[in-house]
Design a protein around this motif. Structure first.
Motif, PDB file in Angstrom:
ATOM      1  N   GLY A  61      -0.445  -4.883   3.750  1.00  0.00           N
ATOM      2  CA  GLY A  61      -1.646  -4.951   2.917  1.00  0.00           C
ATOM      3  C   GLY A  61      -2.884  -4.482   3.662  1.00  0.00           C
ATOM      4  N   MET A  62      -3.014  -4.874   4.923  1.00  0.00           N
ATOM      5  CA  MET A  62      -4.158  -4.420   5.711  1.00  0.00           C
ATOM      6  C   MET A  62      -4.106  -2.908   5.931  1.00  0.00           C
ATOM      7  N   ASP A  63      -2.910  -2.384   6.182  1.00  0.00           N
ATOM      8  CA  ASP A  63      -2.754  -0.954   6.408  1.00  0.00           C
ATOM      9  C   ASP A  63      -3.131  -0.167   5.158  1.00  0.00           C
ATOM     10  N   LEU A  64      -2.630  -0.592   4.024  1.00  0.00           N
ATOM     11  CA  LEU A  64      -2.957   0.112   2.787  1.00  0.00           C
ATOM     12  C   LEU A  64      -4.434  -0.033   2.441  1.00  0.00           C
ATOM     13  N   GLY A  65      -4.954  -1.247   2.590  1.00  0.00           N
ATOM     14  CA  GLY A  65      -6.364  -1.485   2.265  1.00  0.00           C
ATOM     15  C   GLY A  65      -7.306  -0.702   3.165  1.00  0.00           C
ATOM     16  N   LEU A  66      -7.060  -0.725   4.461  1.00  0.00           N
ATOM     17  CA  LEU A  66      -7.923   0.012   5.382  1.00  0.00           C
ATOM     18  C   LEU A  66      -7.758   1.518   5.213  1.00  0.00           C
ATOM     19  N   GLY A  67      -6.553   1.959   4.848  1.00  0.00           N
ATOM     20  CA  GLY A  67      -6.339   3.380   4.579  1.00  0.00           C
ATOM     21  C   GLY A  67      -7.142   3.836   3.379  1.00  0.00           C
ATOM     22  N   LYS A  68      -7.134   3.054   2.305  1.00  0.00           N
ATOM     23  CA  LYS A  68      -7.919   3.401   1.113  1.00  0.00           C
ATOM     24  C   LYS A  68      -9.415   3.332   1.406  1.00  0.00           C
ATOM     25  N   LEU A  69      -9.836   2.334   2.195  1.00  0.00           N
ATOM     26  CA  LEU A  69     -11.237   2.216   2.567  1.00  0.00           C
ATOM     27  C   LEU A  69     -11.668   3.427   3.385  1.00  0.00           C
TER      28      LEU A  69
END
Length: 75
Positions: A61-69
């Motif tokens: 979740g952190m990887d996907l969230g930070l990637g989108k950010l």
């Protein structure tokens, strides 16, 4: 002066005696180990499995969230 060396050598055991003492202490400690029952082993294994899955979900979740950010900020 020679008497001081004799007492110093008498107190300090040689390397083989120290290794033997170390192995004896290891064996004494291993005798204290208690093996888990099959029920306990299953319960702890399941708990570790669930915990690892939980951590994997958090990291994903952190990887996907930070990637989108990052994509949103830098386009």
């Amino acid at each position: 002066m020679a008497k001081a060396r004799e007492t110093e050598q008498a107190v300090k055991p040689n390397v083989f005696m120290r290794i033997g003492l170390f192995i004896k202490q290891i064996i004494d400690e291993l005798r204290k180990v208690v093996s888990p029952t099959s029920k306990e082993l299953f319960a702890w294994s399941f708990a570790v499995f669930v915990f690892v899955l939980f951590l994997m979900l958090i990291v994903t979740g952190m990887d996907l969230g930070l990637g989108k950010l990052t994509l949103w900020i830098f386009g």
